[in-house]
Design an enzyme around this catalytic site. Structure first.
Site, short mmCIF file in Angstrom:
data_model
loop_
_atom_site.label_atom_id
_atom_site.label_comp_id
_atom_site.label_asym_id
_atom_site.label_seq_id
_atom_site.Cartn_x
_atom_site.Cartn_y
_atom_site.Cartn_z
N ASP A 1 81.28 -36.29 113.06
CA ASP A 1 82.54 -35.55 113.06
C ASP A 1 82.42 -34.11 113.54
O ASP A 1 81.34 -33.52 113.57
CB ASP A 1 83.17 -35.58 111.66
CG ASP A 1 82.24 -35.02 110.59
OD1 ASP A 1 81.02 -35.24 110.67
OD2 ASP A 1 82.73 -34.35 109.66
N GLU B 1 81.19 -36.09 107.72
CA GLU B 1 80.22 -35.31 106.94
C GLU B 1 80.81 -33.99 106.50
O GLU B 1 80.53 -33.51 105.40
CB GLU B 1 78.93 -35.08 107.75
CG GLU B 1 77.81 -34.39 106.97
CD GLU B 1 78.00 -32.90 106.77
OE1 GLU B 1 77.72 -32.41 105.66
OE2 GLU B 1 78.46 -32.21 107.70
ZN LIG Z 1 78.63 -28.36 109.50
ZN LIG Z 2 76.41 -30.43 110.23
#
Ligand SMILES: [Zn+2]
Ligand SMILES: [Zn+2]
Length: 406
Positions: free
Chosen positions: A94, A152
């Site tokens: 991401d 994440e």
């Molecule tokens: Zn980051």
């Molecule tokens: Zn990262």
């Protein structure tokens, strides 16, 4: 019953290096393609399509739409009569809600979204690792699972992927992962046993006082005064309650209250974050914050609402898998000084959930190059890294696979 093939001779590291170096143009092209099309957590549709297209082209078995946009690729190595081991490699996919300020040919085409953490590089490294391993299936025994993980940066894709079973069938024996790291210079690798990154916890606090006239405070409960006492008292948690040998942070990042100079604020809101390494402190901070808030509010006649979220646990590396990664890194950088153990950070990562489930090692791949103005920090609108690190990332993964699976 497993088919038994004679193990092949170990391949010379120079040969691995030259073969991986030859993939560098593809690595750069992939990374730049991904960089131009950044997507936020659980919205990584184009990213997932790009990954799946490549895996299909290379005839690598894979499963898509795990935890929405996640993908797992599987590369079967040489079959042996011995018990087969499975190593997982994790890459996050991401981007961030940041407007890119770099003027580069591969600048983000998505307004307000940018790969400002290097996850575009992580996907490129993991994909080319999959490609390399699929071309060298006789060079390792067992199985490699490559996990492409969404979200994440939040709210977290690791946990739902584990819940979807990515660490089973076949069971994963160990996991490794890397972060391209501008806090370390190009040519170095940060490897550390034990706690590498901090737990991430978040809180939202609303203080309910009693508003009124700025000239008549005796008729009110001033929520600004109460919240200010709380901000000050929270500083004593790290200073006075946590063992000074431990590292921890309590930060209040937002304080909102009041509407006019002559009005005593009815309510005040605070938000903040807590960081620490020691998993034994998991219950401590929430309890201590609540005790302080409750005590101060009660002594001033205010009430409160506290929302507390334990987002990610600390990233804790397994000593044995870390030894393996360190030995590969030492070989690879060819100087012990290139392997940096002092690389802890209070930043957080949901790689921690994988490392709670199976032993593993998360490591930092030095990617900063100030000579080429590639040294802005992660999450900065001018963040970029030296792409030379991409091939090093593939080499790290491939050599860890060969060491672990043979
Ligand atoms: Zn980051
Ligand atoms: Zn990262």
């Amino acid at each position: 019953m497993f088919a038994t093939n004679a193990p092949t001779q170990p391949i010379h590291p120079d040969k691995i290096r030259s073969e991986i170096q030859a993939l560098q143009p593809q690595l750069v092209a992939l990374r730049r393609l991904l960089h131009q099309h950044p997507e936020l957590g659980f919205k990584e549709r184009l990213t997932a399509e790009t990954i799946a297209k490549k895996l299909t082209e290379w005839k690598i078995p894979h499963q898509t739409e795990i935890a929405q946009t996640g993908i797992v690729a599987m590369i079967q190595g040489r079959k042996t009569s011995l018990r087969l081991k499975t190593l997982a490699i994790r890459a996050d996919m991401d981007a961030l809600p940041i407007q890119e300020a770099n003027e580069v040919p591969y600048k983000s085409k998505h307004d307000g979204i940018m790969h400002a953490c290097g996850h575009d590089g992580h996907v490129a490294i993991a994909l080319m690792t999959a490609y390399y391993l699929s071309q060298h299936q006789n060079d390792f025994a067992g199985m490699v699972k490559i996990i492409f993980q969404p979200a994440e940066e939040g709210p977290g894709g690791a946990k739902p992927m584990i819940e979807a079973g990515v660490l089973t069938n076949p069971d994963v024996n160990a996991i490794i992962g890397l972060h391209l790291w501008n806090n370390l210079p190009l040519g170095t690798i940060g490897v550390r046993s034990g706690a590498l990154m901090a737990a991430v916890e978040l809180f939202n606090l609303k203080i309910q006082g009693k508003g009124g006239h700025g000239a008549m405070p005796h008729q009110t409960v001033d929520s600004i005064v109460v919240a200010s006492q709380i901000v000050t008292a929270l500083q004593t948690i790290v200073a006075r309650n946590v063992n000074p040998i431990e590292s921890a942070v309590v930060t209040v990042g937002q304080f909102n209250a009041g509407t006019a100079r002559n009005v005593i604020a009815d309510t005040a809101s605070l938000t903040g974050t807590v960081r620490y390494f020691n998993p034994d402190l998991t219950a401590f901070f929430q309890q201590r914050i609540e005790t302080i808030v409750a005590g101060i509010c009660s002594s001033y006649g205010a009430t409160y609402q506290l929302e507390y979220t334990k987002l990610y646990p600390p990233v804790v590396n397994d000593p044995q898998i870390t030894d393996l990664v360190r030995s590969v890194a030492t070989d690879l950088v060819e100087t012990p000084l290139g392997v940096v153990p002092e690389c802890q950070t209070m930043g957080g990562e949901d790689m921690s959930f994988f490392l709670q489930a199976v032993p593993g090692c998360y490591f930092f791949l030095g990617a900063a190059n100030p000579d080429r103005s590639l040294a802005y920090p992660h999450h900065h609108p001018r963040f970029d890294f030296d792409e030379t690190a991409l091939a090093t990332g593939v080499e790290m993964f491939v050599r860890c696979v060969e060491k672990f699976c043979n």
